[in-house]
Design a protein around this motif. Sequence first.
Motif, PDB file in Angstrom:
ATOM      1  N   ILE A  68     -20.808   8.210 -23.154  1.00  0.00           N
ATOM      2  CA  ILE A  68     -21.173   8.834 -24.432  1.00  0.00           C
ATOM      3  C   ILE A  68     -22.686   8.872 -24.601  1.00  0.00           C
ATOM      4  N   TYR A  69     -23.338   7.799 -24.156  1.00  0.00           N
ATOM      5  CA  TYR A  69     -24.773   7.672 -24.398  1.00  0.00           C
ATOM      6  C   TYR A  69     -25.614   7.975 -23.158  1.00  0.00           C
ATOM      7  N   GLY A  70     -24.962   8.414 -22.097  1.00  0.00           N
ATOM      8  CA  GLY A  70     -25.695   8.810 -20.913  1.00  0.00           C
ATOM      9  C   GLY A  70     -26.362   7.661 -20.189  1.00  0.00           C
ATOM     10  N   ILE A  71     -25.723   6.483 -20.228  1.00  0.00           N
ATOM     11  CA  ILE A  71     -26.244   5.329 -19.501  1.00  0.00           C
ATOM     12  C   ILE A  71     -25.164   4.845 -18.537  1.00  0.00           C
ATOM     13  N   THR A  72     -25.525   3.961 -17.646  1.00  0.00           N
ATOM     14  CA  THR A  72     -24.546   3.451 -16.694  1.00  0.00           C
ATOM     15  C   THR A  72     -23.746   2.308 -17.312  1.00  0.00           C
ATOM     16  N   ALA A  73     -22.560   2.069 -16.762  1.00  0.00           N
ATOM     17  CA  ALA A  73     -21.738   0.949 -17.221  1.00  0.00           C
ATOM     18  C   ALA A  73     -22.459  -0.365 -16.987  1.00  0.00           C
ATOM     19  N   ASP A  74     -23.162  -0.475 -15.853  1.00  0.00           N
ATOM     20  CA  ASP A  74     -23.905  -1.700 -15.547  1.00  0.00           C
ATOM     21  C   ASP A  74     -24.996  -1.948 -16.582  1.00  0.00           C
ATOM     22  N   GLN A  75     -25.670  -0.879 -16.997  1.00  0.00           N
ATOM     23  CA  GLN A  75     -26.708  -1.000 -18.031  1.00  0.00           C
ATOM     24  C   GLN A  75     -26.118  -1.522 -19.337  1.00  0.00           C
ATOM     25  N   LEU A  76     -24.976  -0.977 -19.733  1.00  0.00           N
ATOM     26  CA  LEU A  76     -24.332  -1.398 -20.975  1.00  0.00           C
ATOM     27  C   LEU A  76     -23.927  -2.869 -20.904  1.00  0.00           C
ATOM     28  N   MET A  77     -23.392  -3.276 -19.771  1.00  0.00           N
ATOM     29  CA  MET A  77     -22.938  -4.657 -19.623  1.00  0.00           C
ATOM     30  C   MET A  77     -24.111  -5.636 -19.650  1.00  0.00           C
TER      31      MET A  77
ATOM     32  N   ILE B 116     -29.123   0.685 -25.512  1.00  0.00           N
ATOM     33  CA  ILE B 116     -30.538   0.819 -25.189  1.00  0.00           C
ATOM     34  C   ILE B 116     -30.679   1.787 -24.023  1.00  0.00           C
ATOM     35  N   GLN B 117     -31.510   2.819 -24.226  1.00  0.00           N
ATOM     36  CA  GLN B 117     -31.652   3.849 -23.205  1.00  0.00           C
ATOM     37  C   GLN B 117     -32.520   3.392 -22.037  1.00  0.00           C
ATOM     38  N   THR B 118     -33.537   2.583 -22.327  1.00  0.00           N
ATOM     39  CA  THR B 118     -34.423   2.141 -21.255  1.00  0.00           C
ATOM     40  C   THR B 118     -33.709   1.147 -20.352  1.00  0.00           C
ATOM     41  N   ALA B 119     -34.091   1.096 -19.109  1.00  0.00           N
ATOM     42  CA  ALA B 119     -33.431   0.226 -18.135  1.00  0.00           C
ATOM     43  C   ALA B 119     -33.553  -1.234 -18.548  1.00  0.00           C
ATOM     44  N   TYR B 120     -32.473  -1.979 -18.354  1.00  0.00           N
ATOM     45  CA  TYR B 120     -32.489  -3.405 -18.683  1.00  0.00           C
ATOM     46  C   TYR B 120     -33.446  -4.126 -17.744  1.00  0.00           C
ATOM     47  N   ASN B 121     -34.294  -4.965 -18.312  1.00  0.00           N
ATOM     48  CA  ASN B 121     -35.296  -5.682 -17.533  1.00  0.00           C
ATOM     49  C   ASN B 121     -34.995  -7.172 -17.555  1.00  0.00           C
ATOM     50  N   PRO B 122     -34.295  -7.677 -16.546  1.00  0.00           N
ATOM     51  CA  PRO B 122     -33.907  -9.096 -16.564  1.00  0.00           C
ATOM     52  C   PRO B 122     -35.105 -10.008 -16.394  1.00  0.00           C
ATOM     53  N   SER B 123     -34.995 -11.200 -16.951  1.00  0.00           N
ATOM     54  CA  SER B 123     -36.041 -12.195 -16.778  1.00  0.00           C
ATOM     55  C   SER B 123     -36.083 -12.632 -15.322  1.00  0.00           C
ATOM     56  N   ILE B 124     -37.283 -12.910 -14.821  1.00  0.00           N
ATOM     57  CA  ILE B 124     -37.400 -13.356 -13.431  1.00  0.00           C
ATOM     58  C   ILE B 124     -36.969 -14.804 -13.276  1.00  0.00           C
ATOM     59  N   TYR B 125     -36.844 -15.520 -14.396  1.00  0.00           N
ATOM     60  CA  TYR B 125     -36.416 -16.904 -14.348  1.00  0.00           C
ATOM     61  C   TYR B 125     -34.927 -16.992 -14.645  1.00  0.00           C
ATOM     62  N   GLN B 126     -34.182 -17.554 -13.725  1.00  0.00           N
ATOM     63  CA  GLN B 126     -32.733 -17.543 -13.857  1.00  0.00           C
ATOM     64  C   GLN B 126     -32.263 -18.234 -15.127  1.00  0.00           C
ATOM     65  N   TRP B 127     -32.894 -19.382 -15.475  1.00  0.00           N
ATOM     66  CA  TRP B 127     -32.454 -20.115 -16.650  1.00  0.00           C
ATOM     67  C   TRP B 127     -32.660 -19.287 -17.911  1.00  0.00           C
ATOM     68  N   ALA B 128     -33.753 -18.533 -17.977  1.00  0.00           N
ATOM     69  CA  ALA B 128     -34.003 -17.695 -19.152  1.00  0.00           C
ATOM     70  C   ALA B 128     -33.027 -16.525 -19.201  1.00  0.00           C
ATOM     71  N   GLU B 129     -32.716 -15.970 -18.046  1.00  0.00           N
ATOM     72  CA  GLU B 129     -31.771 -14.862 -17.995  1.00  0.00           C
ATOM     73  C   GLU B 129     -30.383 -15.302 -18.458  1.00  0.00           C
ATOM     74  N   ARG B 130     -29.963 -16.483 -18.056  1.00  0.00           N
ATOM     75  CA  ARG B 130     -28.663 -16.997 -18.499  1.00  0.00           C
ATOM     76  C   ARG B 130     -28.654 -17.142 -20.024  1.00  0.00           C
ATOM     77  N   GLY B 131     -29.746 -17.656 -20.576  1.00  0.00           N
ATOM     78  CA  GLY B 131     -29.839 -17.803 -22.022  1.00  0.00           C
ATOM     79  C   GLY B 131     -29.800 -16.468 -22.737  1.00  0.00           C
ATOM     80  N   ASN B 132     -30.493 -15.478 -22.187  1.00  0.00           N
ATOM     81  CA  ASN B 132     -30.493 -14.145 -22.793  1.00  0.00           C
ATOM     82  C   ASN B 132     -29.088 -13.554 -22.822  1.00  0.00           C
ATOM     83  N   ARG B 133     -28.352 -13.730 -21.749  1.00  0.00           N
ATOM     84  CA  ARG B 133     -26.991 -13.187 -21.683  1.00  0.00           C
ATOM     85  C   ARG B 133     -26.089 -13.860 -22.712  1.00  0.00           C
TER      86      ARG B 133
END
Length: 400
Positions: A48-57, A76-93
Amino acid sequence: MRRNLLVSTMLFLLVMVGLTFSPGIKVQAADRIHTVSSQETVESIASIYGITADQLMKTNGLPDSQLYVGQQLKIIQTAYNPSIYQWAERGNRIAHYAETFVGFNKTAGEESPSKGFDSSGLVYWILSQQNVASDRLTVDGYYKLGMDTSAPKAGDIIFFLEKDTSKVVTAGIYLGKDQFVNSGYGSETVQIRNSTEKYFSKYEVAFKTYTPKGEHIVQPGETLNSISENYNIHINSIKVRNALPTYEVMEGQYLQIYSDLLFPFYEGEEAAYDKAYDVIRYAYTLRGFPYVFSGDDPINGMDCSGLIYWAMKEQGISVKRSSAANYFEWLPAISEPKAGDLVFFRDTGTREGVTHVGIYLGDGRFIHTTEKAGVHISDLSSGYFAQKFESYGRVQLIMN
């Protein structure tokens, strides 16, 4: 002149409305929220929003493609930018996923999207769905189990305590900037709240982390050598800190990277036998591995006694492979356990008698494995385990 200006203005507005609602044209705007309806999928919403399923997830911290009616997904239309630090990325999720349940019912004693959540049930659901192995505890139980942090980040748990008694009143998933997701006071639904609100400001605030810095989850294709190079820490240091029996690692294994203990429950405790600390450190790396009845290896799954058998065997300790009931029968009860001793429970699940066993860590904690959470750490003072507790047993007596 005025007529021409009016016509021009109307034409401009019509063009803008058309651009906004034409499905084939993307308009840069503020983040949108999509409320999931029946029969929708990750793929159909993404299209619907013209983004990938992976982006939405990734944007919403979705652990899998399972959606729930009423879930609020950020677009969010812009590409998801994960944190380079794994612990921070887990917290963000964790934080992003918690936000998707805003608007779901607040229901006492419940812990699922279909039935609703109370405050501890929301914490349990979010952590368990994000592969953070945890029991279903009260808010007080989560407070006792979590690790103190003086630098709270997204994905940590925020607790509110009475200033005089330190009784835990409620808890939520911290988002940052004083905001948190909570199913509790003042609303019939899960809401994003602010710790500066009048109700919450009268309590003492504490933060606990379940996504610690310095803990690495082994990814597909990784080796101990590649992990060592990634963190610029000698391979033998990582091996020793986790009591790894070899240089081989398993996908999904939790490795402590730095020297400061993440779960220091056994620190300062007297060891039940020479290699007790090593057994505990190695068992920590298996958190999150699945439960399988009668299983005794991490890849295929382990039951409670299988975890004890495997962790000790990998440390070169020969023990009989048996059941919780047999271990209980063989070991005389003791009143003052040491780190590495066993702790027994009665009448768990639908079975009767001594049906469950774990490894005592110290400070009232033990590590074990259960059907829902897999291998994880629990608190003996939590309501369920306090009720089911049977005794401690000196583990040395089952060593061959």
